[in-house]
Scaffold this active site. Sequence first.
Site, PDB file in Angstrom:
ATOM      1  N   LYS A  63       6.790 -47.048  37.382  1.00 33.69           N
ATOM      2  CA  LYS A  63       6.100 -46.187  36.110  1.00 33.69           C
ATOM      3  C   LYS A  63       7.080 -44.625  35.889  1.00 33.69           C
ATOM      4  O   LYS A  63       6.437 -44.051  36.351  1.00 33.69           O
ATOM      5  CB  LYS A  63       4.924 -46.091  35.806  1.00 33.69           C
ATOM      6  CG  LYS A  63       4.429 -45.840  33.920  1.00 33.69           C
ATOM      7  CD  LYS A  63       3.455 -45.166  33.486  1.00 33.69           C
ATOM      8  CE  LYS A  63       3.535 -43.868  34.261  1.00 33.69           C
ATOM      9  NZ  LYS A  63       4.551 -43.117  32.981  1.00 33.69           N
TER      10      LYS A  63
ATOM     11  N   SER B   8       2.700 -33.625  37.340  1.00 31.70           N
ATOM     12  CA  SER B   8       0.927 -32.365  37.460  1.00 31.70           C
ATOM     13  C   SER B   8       0.160 -31.646  38.455  1.00 31.70           C
ATOM     14  O   SER B   8       0.454 -33.219  38.771  1.00 31.70           O
ATOM     15  CB  SER B   8       1.060 -31.590  35.889  1.00 31.70           C
ATOM     16  OG  SER B   8       0.495 -32.598  35.762  1.00 31.70           O
TER      17      SER B   8
ATOM     18  N   CYS C 167       9.145 -28.858  41.403  1.00 36.25           N
ATOM     19  CA  CYS C 167       8.815 -27.975  41.650  1.00 36.25           C
ATOM     20  C   CYS C 167       9.132 -27.213  43.170  1.00 36.25           C
ATOM     21  O   CYS C 167       8.021 -26.836  44.020  1.00 36.25           O
ATOM     22  CB  CYS C 167       7.392 -29.461  42.559  1.00 36.25           C
ATOM     23  SG  CYS C 167       8.683 -30.830  43.803  1.00 36.25           S
TER      24      CYS C 167
END
Length: 535
Positions: free
Chosen positions: A209, A262, A317
């Site tokens: 996904k 996140s 990140c």
Amino acid sequence: MAAAVAAAAAMRSRILQVSSKVNATWYPASSFSSSSVPTVKLFIDGKFVESKSDKWIDIHNPATNEVVGRVPQSTKAEMDAAVESCKRAFPAWADTSILSRQQVLLRYQQLIKENLKEIARLITLEQGKTLADAEGDVFRGLQVVEHACSVTSLMLGETMPSITKDMDLYSYRLPLGVCAGIAPFNFPAMIPLWMFPMAMVCGNTFLMKPSERVPGATMLLAKLLQDSGAPDGTLNIIHGQHDAVNFICDHPDIKAISFVGSNQAGEYIFERGSRNGKRVQANMGAKNHGVVMPDANKENTLNQLVGAAFGAAGQRCMALSTAILVGEAKKWLPELVDRAKNLRVNAGDQPGADLGPLITPQAKERVCNLIDSGTKEGASILLDGRRIKVKGYENGNFVGPTIISNVKPSMTCYKEEIFGPVLVVLETETLDEAIKIVNDNPYGNGTAIFTTNGATARKYAHMVDVGQVGVNVPIPVPLPMFSFTGSRSSFRGDTNFYGKQGIQFYTQLKTITSQWKEEDATLSSPAVVMPTMGR
């Protein structure tokens, strides 16, 4: 009106130039009209199929906020069909020789190389990063594919002969079954390539996904994998948001989940997936510190700080979002600001652009609010990118390089991951104070120290509680022969991405104890006492 028509025509022309393969699978030329935009397909059982969903999400070019495509929220039936396709394909794929699976990956890495620039252009269109940065996105993912081609060495088992007379013990690694990946928007190629190639070369099938904001690169990567000879059903792709995530976490046939994104989403997926008996690895948020010692090479250090803080508009990140200037290094702050001022902000496909826009207007608003919080809480804005205007792209989600000084660990702009082109600067007198700040922060993705003193570097590397440490390297993302080893609040799970850890995540051990008597295999009498193995 004429200007709007011209802009729309230019955008369509740019899309159509992306790739002939993309036109066939994602951006079909026939779908363009004055009232329509192209739709992203599903990839189920080896076919690119139009979703029957009545819920669609617009995909925007972050530099203009023009709609460039629509992605479906896959229906329950479509998601079930994708998992069923993976499940059907698994027995034959797992039984395919490891050399044959390796050959598929060898062909795949070559096709990625040949189409690298096309993938990068698609990333820039949907995500906004510069073309050079987008090419780096693809290349770092390609390195993982190349590493996965070493599977014949990575999946070696273990053996111990003659643990007792005529008895041997050995173990080997087997695939899990259907695995799934949930990818973020910031690395449309690299993160999916961390996931499905490693899983599939081990013999698993995979449900992917991609982020609903940037699905195009994954669709093109799927086409290239199919062209490499991967059997139908070994990779399936669905689209969506919360319902798709819950589906992956809950489906009983999915054995493992890989996630990057996140903290809020990662914690949720880890908890829900684990509760349903799945193996989960989740790379999450970060607050990466760069500690600058006064003996560091000033020119190199300042350039590395600027590049690591503002590259990709800070949407990494592993972005170096916090600088700690130790002792006399605080005098370098004006020169740091000057270098950041010289960075060129523009649409990612424009020549000379150093950084592009943020992904959405909401992301821009959030970043600006966090900058505002710094001024309200007593920090100083040395370089302010909130009001930047990019000629020709006035509707884009641009924030220029921003540097905030006089920051304290209690401030909101320090405590929260900003995920934008913002560098917060703290000052300490000693290395020990800097180490305490780093260790008091809950995140553990990455950190760097800049110094010419080996003893200082060694002390820092050993004393900081962070999973990945750079010595004069601002973004210490390991090459894939090692593993991505973020820790603490930056990671959930017990097995990290790629490298040896990646192979371990996507496989399970089977251990066999085998006895073949030297004499006749027929026992003269049954053994009824507890076997003691080693006696």
